[in-house]
Motif scaffolding. Structure first.
Motif, short mmCIF file in Angstrom:
data_model
loop_
_atom_site.label_atom_id
_atom_site.label_comp_id
_atom_site.label_asym_id
_atom_site.label_seq_id
_atom_site.Cartn_x
_atom_site.Cartn_y
_atom_site.Cartn_z
N LEU A 35 0.84 -1.19 0.00
CA LEU A 35 0.00 0.00 0.00
C LEU A 35 0.88 1.24 0.00
O LEU A 35 1.75 1.39 0.86
CB LEU A 35 -0.93 0.00 1.21
CG LEU A 35 -1.95 1.14 1.31
CD1 LEU A 35 -2.92 1.08 0.13
CD2 LEU A 35 -2.70 1.07 2.63
N THR A 36 0.64 2.12 -0.99
CA THR A 36 1.48 3.31 -1.12
C THR A 36 0.59 4.55 -1.18
O THR A 36 -0.41 4.58 -1.92
CB THR A 36 2.33 3.24 -2.40
OG1 THR A 36 3.08 2.03 -2.41
CG2 THR A 36 3.29 4.42 -2.48
N GLU A 37 0.96 5.58 -0.40
CA GLU A 37 0.25 6.86 -0.45
C GLU A 37 0.79 7.68 -1.62
O GLU A 37 1.99 7.85 -1.77
CB GLU A 37 0.44 7.63 0.85
CG GLU A 37 -0.22 6.99 2.06
CD GLU A 37 -0.12 7.86 3.30
OE1 GLU A 37 0.38 9.01 3.17
OE2 GLU A 37 -0.52 7.40 4.38
N VAL A 38 -0.15 8.20 -2.44
CA VAL A 38 0.23 8.96 -3.62
C VAL A 38 -0.37 10.37 -3.53
O VAL A 38 -1.59 10.53 -3.66
CB VAL A 38 -0.25 8.28 -4.91
CG1 VAL A 38 0.20 9.08 -6.14
CG2 VAL A 38 0.24 6.85 -4.99
N PRO A 39 0.45 11.39 -3.28
CA PRO A 39 -0.06 12.77 -3.21
C PRO A 39 -0.58 13.23 -4.57
O PRO A 39 0.01 12.92 -5.61
CB PRO A 39 1.16 13.58 -2.79
CG PRO A 39 2.12 12.59 -2.21
CD PRO A 39 1.89 11.33 -2.95
#
Length: 358
Positions: free
Chosen positions: A4-8
């Motif tokens: 799971l990766t946060e993408v701004p």
């Protein structure tokens, strides 16, 4: 495994999920606005994948590895070159005995490593032989996955190659190369013998042709006027843009061929043999007739006559490697090195003849 990766982004933050697994050709990816949705999707997809894999494992347990070997022998092997088919069938027959009773899911890295150790425990089996067998297993697993659509883990295919490295730590990377040539007495026997098979042996030494090439020779392949022998098909044709090769004939070779033409005038082939086994049997009887060494490792083999021929091209004719390759049919010079085990005494004699030593 899910990542799971946060993408701004311009509206805030989105969440990208990536699921990787060896059985997936490419990773699964999807982007969500909410973290909870991303986690839920990842959990659902992983559950589906787990269920699919469990079903695949059950199907592999019901499949015998020997069934794959037989299918490979019947479908894949016949598509290969003529010189490859027979040796590969022999390897598959060996594997059928070694893997009898095993299901596909039991073919693991440890199991394959045990197979290597078992095969190498026999003194008569060389590392090169075992390596070819295990190469065949690797190709079979790859074929089952890519062509037959069986759920074989890519890791299993990689393991089938990776265990070589494990074995290499304890086993030599290369087998000892055979360097047997005719000794002076054996060469003299072949030259003066009155045995019916002697002419075939003499022609093998004069032309450096392989057994399979000699077997296919016909009268029309010989041009006595231009002193050329045509080899229509060779095992190295796959490495070149043309089929076969031409061999220049010495007066001695022409005299041998003319005798064979008279002897086998009523036969389809120049040598008078239809099958390679017939030549091998005749060679065994020839050795027995003249009491030539026939022991397993140190005895004289028919293929050793080719090595004798190639070596004499260097010593007697003073040919360079390119000239020898043109006649012998080798596609690579490093392969030619196996056959050019020159006698040290011949080199000493050459130095004496040229005045470098007394």
């Amino acid at each position: 495994m899910a990542f799971l990766t946060e993408v701004p982004n311009k509206t805030g933050t989105s969440y990208k999920v990536r699921i990787r697994h060896p059985d997936l050709e490419k990773e699964l990816t999807k982007t969500f606005k909410k973290k909870s949705e991303a986690k839920a999707w990842a959990k659902t997809e992983e559950s589906k994948l787990t269920l699919h894999l469990s079903q695949d494992i059950r199907s592999l347990k019901r499949t015998q590895f020997n069934d794959w070997l037989i299918r490979y022998r019947e479908e894949i092997t016949p598509q290969k070159g003529k010189t490859t088919i027979k040796p590969e069938i022999s390897k598959i027959n060996v594997l059928l005995r070694g893997f009898d009773g095993y299901s596909v899911d039991e073919i693991t890295k440890d199991m394959l490593a045990n197979y290597i150790n078992k095969r190498m425990s026999f003194d008569l089996v060389k590392w090169d032989t075992v390596k070819k067998e295990t190469n065949l297993i690797s190709d079979l697993l790859h074929t089952a996955r890519v062509s037959w659509d069986y759920p074989v883990s890519e890791l299993v295919v990689k393991d089938a190659k990776a265990f070589y490295d494990k074995a290499h730590r304890d086993k030599p990377r290369k087998s000892l190369k055979r360097n047997r040539r005719c000794n002076d007495n054996e060469y003299h026997i072949i030259e003066v013998s009155d045995h019916p098979f002697a002419l075939t042996c003499q022609l093998a030494i004069e032309t450096a042709a392989r057994l399979s090439e000699l077997l296919r020779l016909k009268v029309e392949d010989v041009n006595v006027d231009s002193k050329i022998l045509k080899i229509n098909e060779s095992k190295t044709d796959i490495h070149q843009d043309f089929a076969g090769r031409e061999i220049p004939l010495t007066d001695k070779a022409i005299a041998i061929i003319e005798k064979l033409m008279i002897k086998n005038a009523d036969k389809d082939s120049l040598l008078g043999y239809k099958h390679a086994d017939s030549i091998k049997t005749a060679w065994v009887r020839f050795r027995e007739y003249h009491d030539i060494d026939s022991s397993k490792w140190f005895g004289l083999r028919f293929h050793d006559l080719r090595r004798e021929a190639v070596s004499r091209m260097f010593t007697d004719r003073s040919w360079i490697a390119q000239q020898v390759m043109k006649v012998s049919g080798h596609s690579k010079s490093d392969t030619l090195d196996i056959y050019t085990e020159l006698k040290v005494q011949d080199l000493v004699s050459d130095l004496q003849a040229k005045g470098f030593t007394s």
